[in-house]
Design an enzyme around this catalytic site. Structure first.
Site, PDB file in Angstrom:
ATOM      1  N   THR A 163      -2.002   0.134  -1.526  1.00 26.53           N
ATOM      2  CA  THR A 163      -0.817  -0.568  -2.058  1.00 26.53           C
ATOM      3  C   THR A 163      -0.731  -0.794  -3.739  1.00 26.53           C
ATOM      4  OG1 THR A 163      -1.962  -2.733  -1.836  1.00 26.53           O
ATOM      5  CG2 THR A 163      -0.788  -1.942   0.158  1.00 26.53           C
ATOM      6  N   GLY A 204      -3.340   1.844 -13.141  1.00 28.67           N
ATOM      7  CA  GLY A 204      -4.767   1.224 -13.038  1.00 28.67           C
ATOM      8  C   GLY A 204      -5.646   1.567 -11.770  1.00 28.67           C
ATOM      9  N   ALA A 251      -0.270   1.300  -5.971  1.00 24.76           N
ATOM     10  CA  ALA A 251      -0.963   2.443  -6.638  1.00 24.76           C
ATOM     11  C   ALA A 251      -0.103   2.897  -7.737  1.00 24.76           C
ATOM     12  CB  ALA A 251      -1.077   3.366  -5.166  1.00 24.76           C
ATOM     13  N   TYR A 303      -5.847 -17.865  -9.447  1.00 24.96           N
ATOM     14  CA  TYR A 303      -6.288 -16.434  -9.395  1.00 24.96           C
ATOM     15  C   TYR A 303      -7.542 -16.594  -8.581  1.00 24.96           C
ATOM     16  CZ  TYR A 303      -8.029 -11.616 -10.314  1.00 24.96           C
ATOM     17  OH  TYR A 303      -8.497 -10.526 -10.252  1.00 24.96           O
TER      18      TYR A 303
END
Length: 290
Positions: free
Chosen positions: A17, A22, A19, A171
């Site tokens: 996922t 990075g 993709a 986060y």
């Protein structure tokens, strides 16, 4: 199909996922070069197709593309349905998608964006694909967390940051949730041939957090960028967990730099992990997930 010495993932189907760039793209590229049949997800169709073209050149094999915004549960469910229709086997699921937002945003489901994308999306997608993973076993679930989880705390009284929001806190909470989810999933999969592990990819030079950066990202990231790892280096642990034959039965662990490491004290709280699973199942309207 037998694996060849130079292409150890020959005959394996891998879903990655996030993709389109990075670490996710670098992970997919390395696995394609090992002979895997790749399936990738991306939010934007143009970027997803461009990534797929790169992967086809890299591995010379089939690449399936699925597009959608995984912060939306309806999109996750639609993608899962398309994936199950297109892929008769899933040997490895790499939950790579994620991000950082300094200001609070609501998703289409009315949930805080960081928690929805970084935790609830992989939680829901993994559960929707779990039976296919079981059918394809031996299979692996690899979830990209972060060392930021060590400063994370699951605030069950304010999971959505409605009372108090900080981008960094949201986060780190979501990355701790990744580890707690992985450990609970591994416990639930005991006795099966499906494994679940989480990882820290390292500090990587990508476009991470550029949509809505905080002061740290704006000030320090440009200064530190020359010292950061390339995406290919950051992908190494994901690739190892997805492909290494010696890790076929390894499960319920946290990896960094390719090796199992001790995660934070909070990540081993089994009661918190079980409660987080229950809350996540309720927030995603997922029935019979345990």
């Amino acid at each position: 199909m037998e694996q060849s010495q130079g292409r150890p993932m020959q005959g394996k189907t891998v879903l990655v996922t996030g993709a389109t760039g990075g670490i996710g793209l670098a992970t997919a590229q390395k696995l394609a070069a090992m002979g895997a049949r790749l399936a990738v997800t991306g939010r934007r169709p143009d970027r997803a197709e461009a990534a797929a073209e790169e992967l086809r050149k890299e591995g010379g094999g089939q690449v399936d593309v699925f597009t959608g915004d995984l912060s939306s549960q309806a999109e996750v469910r639609r993608l899962a349905g398309e994936i199950l229709t297109a892929l008769p086997r899933i040997n490895v699921l790499v939950n790579n998608v994620g991000g950082y937002w300094n200001t609070r945003h609501d998703t289409a489901d009315g949930l805080e964006h960081t928690f929805a994308l970084n935790h609830l999306a992989p939680f829901l997608l993994t559960n929707l694909l779990l039976e296919r993973l079981r059918e394809s076993s031996p299979a692996r679930v690899v979830t990209v967390s972060s060392n930021a989880h060590t400063s994370g705390r699951i605030d069950f009284d304010d999971l959505q940051g409605e009372n108090s929001y900080s981008g960094a806190r949201a986060y780190s909470q979501s990355k701790l949730a990744n580890v707690l989810f992985t450990y609970e999933l591994a416990r639930l999969l005991q006795g099966s041939r499906v494994t679940a592990n989480a990882l820290h990819p390292g500090i990587v030079r990508t476009s991470f957090a550029t949509e809505d950066p905080g002061a740290v990202q704006r000030v320090f990231v440009p200064l530190l960028r020359p010292l950061m790892q390339r995406a290919g280096t950051g992908a190494a642990t994901s690739v190892r967990l997805a492909s290494a034959s010696e890790l076929e039965t390894a499960s319920g662990a946290y990896f960094s730099r390719g090796k199992p490491r001790r995660s934070s004290k909070r990540s081993y709280d089994r009661a918190a992990a079980a409660h987080l699973w229950e809350v996540s199942a309720a927030l995603t309207r997922l029935k019979g997930s345990r």
